[in-house]
Design a protein around this motif. Sequence first.
Motif, PDB file in Angstrom:
ATOM      1  N   UNK A 183      78.510  61.309  50.876  1.00 56.59           N
ATOM      2  CA  UNK A 183      77.072  61.060  50.989  1.00 56.59           C
ATOM      3  C   UNK A 183      76.687  60.482  52.350  1.00 56.59           C
ATOM      4  N   UNK A 184      77.490  60.754  53.346  1.00 56.26           N
ATOM      5  CA  UNK A 184      77.269  60.171  54.672  1.00 56.26           C
ATOM      6  C   UNK A 184      75.880  60.487  55.225  1.00 56.26           C
ATOM      7  N   UNK A 185      75.446  61.707  55.073  1.00 57.62           N
ATOM      8  CA  UNK A 185      74.153  62.118  55.641  1.00 57.62           C
ATOM      9  C   UNK A 185      73.010  61.270  55.075  1.00 57.62           C
ATOM     10  N   UNK A 186      72.979  61.058  53.769  1.00 61.21           N
ATOM     11  CA  UNK A 186      71.898  60.264  53.182  1.00 61.21           C
ATOM     12  C   UNK A 186      72.049  58.784  53.478  1.00 61.21           C
ATOM     13  N   UNK A 187      73.250  58.324  53.816  1.00 55.70           N
ATOM     14  CA  UNK A 187      73.477  56.909  54.136  1.00 55.70           C
ATOM     15  C   UNK A 187      73.220  56.566  55.595  1.00 55.70           C
ATOM     16  N   UNK A 188      73.232  57.573  56.446  1.00 53.25           N
ATOM     17  CA  UNK A 188      73.027  57.337  57.871  1.00 53.25           C
ATOM     18  C   UNK A 188      71.560  57.045  58.147  1.00 53.25           C
ATOM     19  N   UNK A 189      71.266  55.848  58.650  1.00 46.35           N
ATOM     20  CA  UNK A 189      69.865  55.494  58.931  1.00 46.35           C
ATOM     21  C   UNK A 189      69.295  56.365  60.052  1.00 46.35           C
ATOM     22  N   UNK A 190      68.007  56.572  59.985  1.00 47.20           N
ATOM     23  CA  UNK A 190      67.324  57.300  61.058  1.00 47.20           C
ATOM     24  C   UNK A 190      67.419  56.470  62.346  1.00 47.20           C
ATOM     25  N   UNK A 191      67.450  57.154  63.443  1.00 47.00           N
ATOM     26  CA  UNK A 191      67.486  56.453  64.740  1.00 47.00           C
ATOM     27  C   UNK A 191      66.196  55.681  64.914  1.00 47.00           C
ATOM     28  N   UNK A 192      66.291  54.470  65.455  1.00 43.90           N
ATOM     29  CA  UNK A 192      65.079  53.682  65.672  1.00 43.90           C
ATOM     30  C   UNK A 192      64.156  54.364  66.664  1.00 43.90           C
ATOM     31  N   UNK A 193      62.863  54.245  66.427  1.00 53.72           N
ATOM     32  CA  UNK A 193      61.865  54.846  67.324  1.00 53.72           C
ATOM     33  C   UNK A 193      61.849  54.102  68.648  1.00 53.72           C
TER      34      UNK A 193
END
Length: 83
Positions: free
Chosen positions: A71-81
Amino acid sequence: MDNQNLIDMANRIGDFFDSMPDREEALAGIADHIRRFWEPRMRRALLAALDEPDASGIEMSAIVREALIKHREQLTPAAPATV
């Protein structure tokens, strides 16, 4: 952030879900718990610990490792803006 503490907390979550009879449901439960309740920097640090294990510290349990990989993809936070 103390990676050993994060791994220990993740292992305790894994211990809870490991008792479930449905392995896929257990893996999804671990990932969902970490995604919903851990802040992004904690998830980044845990995923980094998955990629670069520290031989001197606490070992990540097999079920936690499997859940993070699956589930790595769903656990990886979005890059900060950036501004």
